[in-house]
Design a protein around this motif. Structure first.
Motif, PDB file in Angstrom:
ATOM      1  N   VAL A  18       0.998  -1.316  -0.121  1.00 18.59           N
ATOM      2  CA  VAL A  18       0.210   0.013   0.044  1.00 18.59           C
ATOM      3  C   VAL A  18       0.796   1.304   0.006  1.00 18.59           C
ATOM      4  O   VAL A  18       0.693   2.100  -0.640  1.00 18.59           O
ATOM      5  N   LEU A  22       0.551   1.225  -4.016  1.00 19.26           N
ATOM      6  CA  LEU A  22      -0.758   1.565  -4.382  1.00 19.26           C
ATOM      7  C   LEU A  22      -0.931   3.178  -4.021  1.00 19.26           C
ATOM      8  O   LEU A  22      -1.444   3.781  -5.098  1.00 19.26           O
ATOM      9  N   TYR A  23      -0.649   3.491  -3.197  1.00 20.10           N
ATOM     10  CA  TYR A  23      -0.820   5.165  -2.878  1.00 20.10           C
ATOM     11  C   TYR A  23       0.092   5.953  -3.850  1.00 20.10           C
ATOM     12  O   TYR A  23      -0.308   6.831  -4.368  1.00 20.10           O
ATOM     13  N   LEU A  25       0.867   4.959  -7.024  1.00 20.59           N
ATOM     14  CA  LEU A  25       0.402   4.881  -8.210  1.00 20.59           C
ATOM     15  C   LEU A  25      -0.812   6.141  -8.243  1.00 20.59           C
ATOM     16  O   LEU A  25      -1.059   6.482  -9.281  1.00 20.59           O
ATOM     17  N   TYR A  26      -1.669   5.939  -7.108  1.00 18.89           N
ATOM     18  CA  TYR A  26      -3.144   6.772  -7.289  1.00 18.89           C
ATOM     19  C   TYR A  26      -2.478   8.270  -7.337  1.00 18.89           C
ATOM     20  O   TYR A  26      -2.890   9.119  -8.037  1.00 18.89           O
TER      21      TYR A  26
END
Length: 145
Positions: A18, A22-23, A25-26
């Motif tokens: 995450v 994930l973070y 990428l976002y």
């Protein structure tokens, strides 16, 4: 105590992807869509430094396996790089990476790879002609077949 320890271990294994992937990428997608260039620089710097960190980790994996807190140190370091409160990636890039990159990139190379360049040089025309000659077949070559 056993269930709590299992929960903490699971949370720890989820936190890595995450925080590291994930973070970022976002946030990178949000940065691309925004009008500001500052967030673009932060996330480009993050991906450069994260890639370098991953390569170093691959090379030194046998040694890092012997360090029990390596994963925790990496997680904290990547959190510092990624979280907007710290902007560690921008700081490291500005402070250390940019100096080394600028030694090897000249203005001419920068203009060559810049999609918004304003100047054209005679070498650009020569390169285009060579490419066109390479891509288009010669009549002599076609007659040989």
């Amino acid at each position: 105590m056993g269930k709590l320890w299992t929960f903490i271990a699971q949370l720890h294994s989820i936190a890595g992807p995450v925080v590291t992937l994930l973070y970022p990428l976002y946030a990178s997608v949000v940065a691309i869509e925004s009008q500001s260039k500052l967030d673009d620089e932060q996330w480009l710097a993050y991906w450069i430094i994260y890639s370098f960190l991953s390569l170093v980790e691959m090379v030194f994996q046998p040694v890092l396996d012997w360090i029990p807190i390596w994963y925790d140190v990496k997680l904290l370091t990547v959190a510092w790089l990624a979280l907007p409160q710290f902007e560690g990636a921008s700081y490291l890039y500005e402070r250390f990476v940019r100096e080394h990159i600028r030694k090897y990139i000249t203005d001419r190379e920068h203009l060559q790879y810049n999609p918004h360049k304003t100047k054209t040089s005679p070498n650009d025309n020569k390169a285009k002609k060579r490419f066109v000659q390479f891509v288009t077949p010669n009549k002599e070559d076609q007659e040989a077949y």
